[in-house]
Design a protein around this motif. Structure first.
Motif, PDB file in Angstrom:
ATOM      1  N   VAL A  13      -6.106  10.091   9.647  1.00 39.10           N
ATOM      2  CA  VAL A  13      -7.347  10.113   8.878  1.00 39.10           C
ATOM      3  C   VAL A  13      -8.428  10.849   9.650  1.00 39.10           C
ATOM      4  N   HIS A  14      -9.490  11.178   8.965  1.00 36.34           N
ATOM      5  CA  HIS A  14     -10.665  11.801   9.576  1.00 36.34           C
ATOM      6  C   HIS A  14     -11.222  10.845  10.624  1.00 36.34           C
ATOM      7  N   LYS A  15     -11.776  11.385  11.701  1.00 33.52           N
ATOM      8  CA  LYS A  15     -12.270  10.529  12.792  1.00 33.52           C
ATOM      9  C   LYS A  15     -13.345   9.543  12.339  1.00 33.52           C
ATOM     10  N   ASP A  16     -14.102   9.889  11.297  1.00 34.92           N
ATOM     11  CA  ASP A  16     -15.134   8.981  10.787  1.00 34.92           C
ATOM     12  C   ASP A  16     -14.543   7.804  10.013  1.00 34.92           C
ATOM     13  N   LEU A  17     -13.275   7.918   9.621  1.00 30.95           N
ATOM     14  CA  LEU A  17     -12.643   6.868   8.826  1.00 30.95           C
ATOM     15  C   LEU A  17     -11.580   6.092   9.604  1.00 30.95           C
ATOM     16  N   GLU A  18     -11.571   6.224  10.924  1.00 30.37           N
ATOM     17  CA  GLU A  18     -10.579   5.490  11.709  1.00 30.37           C
ATOM     18  C   GLU A  18     -10.786   3.989  11.515  1.00 30.37           C
ATOM     19  N   GLY A  19      -9.692   3.280  11.314  1.00 33.17           N
ATOM     20  CA  GLY A  19      -9.755   1.843  11.074  1.00 33.17           C
ATOM     21  C   GLY A  19      -9.869   1.479   9.601  1.00 33.17           C
ATOM     22  N   PHE A  20      -9.906   2.484   8.738  1.00 30.05           N
ATOM     23  CA  PHE A  20     -10.033   2.236   7.305  1.00 30.05           C
ATOM     24  C   PHE A  20      -8.700   1.770   6.729  1.00 30.05           C
ATOM     25  N   LYS A  21      -8.724   0.657   6.056  1.00 26.23           N
ATOM     26  CA  LYS A  21      -7.543   0.154   5.360  1.00 26.23           C
ATOM     27  C   LYS A  21      -7.983  -0.360   4.001  1.00 26.23           C
ATOM     28  N   MET A  22      -7.113  -0.171   3.020  1.00 23.02           N
ATOM     29  CA  MET A  22      -7.401  -0.616   1.669  1.00 23.02           C
ATOM     30  C   MET A  22      -6.188  -1.382   1.157  1.00 23.02           C
ATOM     31  N   ASN A  23      -6.425  -2.535   0.560  1.00 25.93           N
ATOM     32  CA  ASN A  23      -5.350  -3.359   0.024  1.00 25.93           C
ATOM     33  C   ASN A  23      -5.646  -3.714  -1.421  1.00 25.93           C
ATOM     34  N   ILE A  24      -4.585  -3.838  -2.209  1.00 31.19           N
ATOM     35  CA  ILE A  24      -4.710  -4.288  -3.590  1.00 31.19           C
ATOM     36  C   ILE A  24      -3.856  -5.542  -3.717  1.00 31.19           C
ATOM     37  N   ASP A  25      -4.484  -6.658  -4.095  1.00 30.83           N
ATOM     38  CA  ASP A  25      -3.737  -7.914  -4.196  1.00 30.83           C
ATOM     39  C   ASP A  25      -3.002  -8.002  -5.536  1.00 30.83           C
ATOM     40  N   THR A  26      -2.329  -9.113  -5.743  1.00 37.09           N
ATOM     41  CA  THR A  26      -1.506  -9.270  -6.947  1.00 37.09           C
ATOM     42  C   THR A  26      -2.328  -9.308  -8.229  1.00 37.09           C
ATOM     43  N   PHE A  27      -3.625  -9.597  -8.114  1.00 38.73           N
ATOM     44  CA  PHE A  27      -4.499  -9.625  -9.287  1.00 38.73           C
ATOM     45  C   PHE A  27      -5.185  -8.286  -9.531  1.00 38.73           C
ATOM     46  N   GLY A  28      -4.898  -7.299  -8.697  1.00 39.72           N
ATOM     47  CA  GLY A  28      -5.484  -5.970  -8.851  1.00 39.72           C
ATOM     48  C   GLY A  28      -6.832  -5.823  -8.182  1.00 39.72           C
ATOM     49  N   GLU A  29      -7.240  -6.810  -7.392  1.00 39.43           N
ATOM     50  CA  GLU A  29      -8.517  -6.704  -6.689  1.00 39.43           C
ATOM     51  C   GLU A  29      -8.340  -5.830  -5.455  1.00 39.43           C
ATOM     52  N   ILE A  30      -9.282  -4.930  -5.262  1.00 41.78           N
ATOM     53  CA  ILE A  30      -9.224  -4.004  -4.136  1.00 41.78           C
ATOM     54  C   ILE A  30     -10.093  -4.541  -3.015  1.00 41.78           C
ATOM     55  N   SER A  31      -9.517  -4.597  -1.819  1.00 41.23           N
ATOM     56  CA  SER A  31     -10.300  -4.985  -0.648  1.00 41.23           C
ATOM     57  C   SER A  31     -10.171  -3.874   0.391  1.00 41.23           C
ATOM     58  N   SER A  32     -11.227  -3.678   1.148  1.00 43.18           N
ATOM     59  CA  SER A  32     -11.277  -2.582   2.091  1.00 43.18           C
ATOM     60  C   SER A  32     -11.939  -3.034   3.386  1.00 43.18           C
ATOM     61  N   THR A  33     -11.644  -2.318   4.473  1.00 40.26           N
ATOM     62  CA  THR A  33     -12.270  -2.625   5.751  1.00 40.26           C
ATOM     63  C   THR A  33     -13.634  -1.956   5.882  1.00 40.26           C
ATOM     64  N   GLU A  41     -21.061   7.482   1.433  1.00 46.11           N
ATOM     65  CA  GLU A  41     -21.782   8.354   2.356  1.00 46.11           C
ATOM     66  C   GLU A  41     -20.832   9.406   2.943  1.00 46.11           C
ATOM     67  N   PHE A  42     -19.634   8.976   3.344  1.00 48.27           N
ATOM     68  CA  PHE A  42     -18.642   9.903   3.881  1.00 48.27           C
ATOM     69  C   PHE A  42     -18.241  10.939   2.829  1.00 48.27           C
TER      70      PHE A  42
END
Length: 70
Positions: A13-33, A41-42
């Protein structure tokens, strides 16, 4: 025979996005770091918007100088 769990690969990933993770649970809810504001902004800084490419004030918008009028 039990399957071995896949080893989680780390994407490049781009150096500004290091550590970025995105998950989608069984209900379709998106969670991100990262917060939505930080992602926006990025994207505003690094991705050209096709709808705005013909505007004369695009540089002001990218730099954050252009504010929406109420």
């Amino acid at each position: 025979m039990a399957k071995k769990p896949k080893k989680e690969e780390i994407a490049k990933v781009h150096k500004d996005l290091e550590g970025f993770k995105m998950n989608i649970d069984t209900f379709g809810e998106i969670s991100s770091t990262f917060s939505i504001d930080k992602l926006n902004e990025f994207l505003n800084k690094n991705v050209d918007d096709k709808k705005l490419k013909d505007r004369e004030d695009i540089e002001e918008i990218k730099e954050g100088k252009g504010k929406k009028k109420k």
